[in-house]
Motif scaffolding. Structure first.
Motif, PDB file in Angstrom:
ATOM      1  N   PRO A  49      81.771  41.420  53.169  1.00 35.85           N
ATOM      2  CA  PRO A  49      83.287  41.884  52.860  1.00 35.85           C
ATOM      3  C   PRO A  49      83.820  41.535  54.355  1.00 35.85           C
ATOM      4  O   PRO A  49      84.956  41.146  54.300  1.00 35.85           O
ATOM      5  N   LEU A  50      82.445  41.962  55.045  1.00 37.75           N
ATOM      6  CA  LEU A  50      83.418  41.947  56.701  1.00 37.75           C
ATOM      7  C   LEU A  50      83.354  40.408  57.392  1.00 37.75           C
ATOM      8  O   LEU A  50      84.651  40.162  57.599  1.00 37.75           O
ATOM      9  N   LEU A  51      82.709  39.338  56.970  1.00 41.15           N
ATOM     10  CA  LEU A  51      83.046  37.980  56.839  1.00 41.15           C
ATOM     11  C   LEU A  51      84.390  37.562  56.266  1.00 41.15           C
ATOM     12  O   LEU A  51      84.864  37.207  56.558  1.00 41.15           O
ATOM     13  N   ALA A  52      84.052  37.987  54.976  1.00 41.40           N
ATOM     14  CA  ALA A  52      85.340  37.056  53.978  1.00 41.40           C
ATOM     15  C   ALA A  52      86.712  37.932  54.649  1.00 41.40           C
ATOM     16  O   ALA A  52      87.864  37.318  54.990  1.00 41.40           O
ATOM     17  N   ARG A  53      86.903  39.065  55.450  1.00 38.29           N
ATOM     18  CA  ARG A  53      87.992  39.535  55.627  1.00 38.29           C
ATOM     19  C   ARG A  53      88.258  38.775  57.365  1.00 38.29           C
ATOM     20  O   ARG A  53      89.358  38.148  57.527  1.00 38.29           O
ATOM     21  N   ALA A  54      87.246  38.646  57.764  1.00 39.94           N
ATOM     22  CA  ALA A  54      86.986  38.154  59.102  1.00 39.94           C
ATOM     23  C   ALA A  54      87.256  36.358  59.044  1.00 39.94           C
ATOM     24  O   ALA A  54      88.760  35.985  60.216  1.00 39.94           O
ATOM     25  N   ALA A  55      87.347  35.485  57.946  1.00 40.61           N
ATOM     26  CA  ALA A  55      87.347  34.495  58.237  1.00 40.61           C
ATOM     27  C   ALA A  55      89.296  34.108  57.164  1.00 40.61           C
ATOM     28  O   ALA A  55      89.910  33.390  57.201  1.00 40.61           O
ATOM     29  N   ARG A  56      90.026  35.517  56.182  1.00 43.66           N
ATOM     30  CA  ARG A  56      91.088  35.071  55.825  1.00 43.66           C
ATOM     31  C   ARG A  56      92.028  35.948  57.623  1.00 43.66           C
ATOM     32  O   ARG A  56      93.438  35.815  57.342  1.00 43.66           O
ATOM     33  N   ALA A  57      91.252  36.526  58.194  1.00 48.67           N
ATOM     34  CA  ALA A  57      92.254  36.846  59.188  1.00 48.67           C
ATOM     35  C   ALA A  57      91.922  35.423  61.077  1.00 48.67           C
ATOM     36  O   ALA A  57      92.968  35.534  61.204  1.00 48.67           O
ATOM     37  N   ALA A  58      90.994  34.937  60.164  1.00 51.10           N
ATOM     38  CA  ALA A  58      91.391  34.018  61.843  1.00 51.10           C
ATOM     39  C   ALA A  58      92.081  32.788  61.794  1.00 51.10           C
ATOM     40  O   ALA A  58      92.373  32.056  60.512  1.00 51.10           O
ATOM     41  N   ARG A  59      92.583  32.379  62.556  1.00 50.18           N
ATOM     42  CA  ARG A  59      94.206  31.726  62.955  1.00 50.18           C
ATOM     43  C   ARG A  59      93.623  30.672  63.712  1.00 50.18           C
ATOM     44  O   ARG A  59      94.522  29.349  63.055  1.00 50.18           O
ATOM     45  N   SER A  60      92.885  29.949  64.453  1.00 55.41           N
ATOM     46  CA  SER A  60      92.376  29.488  65.005  1.00 55.41           C
ATOM     47  C   SER A  60      91.387  28.861  64.628  1.00 55.41           C
ATOM     48  O   SER A  60      90.698  29.355  64.064  1.00 55.41           O
ATOM     49  N   GLY A  61      91.308  27.751  65.418  1.00 58.90           N
ATOM     50  CA  GLY A  61      89.917  26.882  64.884  1.00 58.90           C
ATOM     51  C   GLY A  61      88.573  27.727  65.611  1.00 58.90           C
ATOM     52  O   GLY A  61      87.548  27.483  64.877  1.00 58.90           O
ATOM     53  N   ARG A  62      89.011  27.899  67.054  1.00 58.98           N
ATOM     54  CA  ARG A  62      87.622  29.018  67.236  1.00 58.98           C
ATOM     55  C   ARG A  62      87.252  29.879  66.272  1.00 58.98           C
ATOM     56  O   ARG A  62      86.109  30.138  66.420  1.00 58.98           O
ATOM     57  N   ASP A  63      88.176  30.514  66.076  1.00 59.40           N
ATOM     58  CA  ASP A  63      87.563  32.101  65.117  1.00 59.40           C
ATOM     59  C   ASP A  63      87.090  31.285  63.562  1.00 59.40           C
ATOM     60  O   ASP A  63      86.401  31.974  63.434  1.00 59.40           O
ATOM     61  N   ARG A  64      87.843  30.278  62.899  1.00 57.32           N
ATOM     62  CA  ARG A  64      87.128  30.282  62.167  1.00 57.32           C
ATOM     63  C   ARG A  64      85.632  29.660  62.058  1.00 57.32           C
ATOM     64  O   ARG A  64      84.509  30.078  61.699  1.00 57.32           O
ATOM     65  N   GLN A  65      85.127  28.795  63.529  1.00 59.54           N
ATOM     66  CA  GLN A  65      84.069  28.306  63.744  1.00 59.54           C
ATOM     67  C   GLN A  65      83.206  29.382  64.044  1.00 59.54           C
ATOM     68  O   GLN A  65      81.904  29.387  63.655  1.00 59.54           O
TER      69      GLN A  65
END
Length: 115
Positions: A49-65
């Motif tokens: 669940p934490l990674l799912a939230r992180a994925a939804r919050a990621a706005r930049s390519g850096r964060d998505r990576q």
């Protein structure tokens, strides 16, 4: 580069400060910072669940990576972690959390320990 309180907390976590791990988990409860959510996911059994939230919050390519590197690590996909981290660190050499995750993958066979 200005260091935020979250950056300092993640650095303490990487350095092995167990108190920082607890604070990360607490902070993740109300955070929308991908790095905080990723770091917290590395220390809790219920990481998905934490990674799912992180994925939804990621706005930049850096964060998505970073999210994908952590997800691959937590799924046990060592080769994928190392490949993704290598590419990520080529573009973002200051990404200490990505380097930490990659290093933990290479240390695991020798020590038998993970994050």
């Amino acid at each position: 580069m200005q260091t935020t309180s979250s950056d300092r907390l993640i650095r303490r976590f990487i350095a092995g400060d167990r108190a920082a791990s607890g604070v990360l988990v607490e902070r993740a409860g109300g955070s929308d910072e991908p790095a905080v959510l990723v770091a917290a996911a590395l220390v809790v059994p219920a990481w998905a669940p934490l990674l799912a939230r992180a994925a939804r919050a990621a706005r930049s390519g850096r964060d998505r990576q970073l999210v994908e590197i952590a997800a691959a690590h937590l799924r046990g996909e060592v080769d994928r972690v190392l490949l993704l981290a290598r590419d990520h660190l080529a573009d973002h050499p200051d990404s200490l959390l990505a380097a930490h995750i990659a290093a933990s993958c290479t240390d695991a066979p020798e020590t038998g320990e993970h994050l």
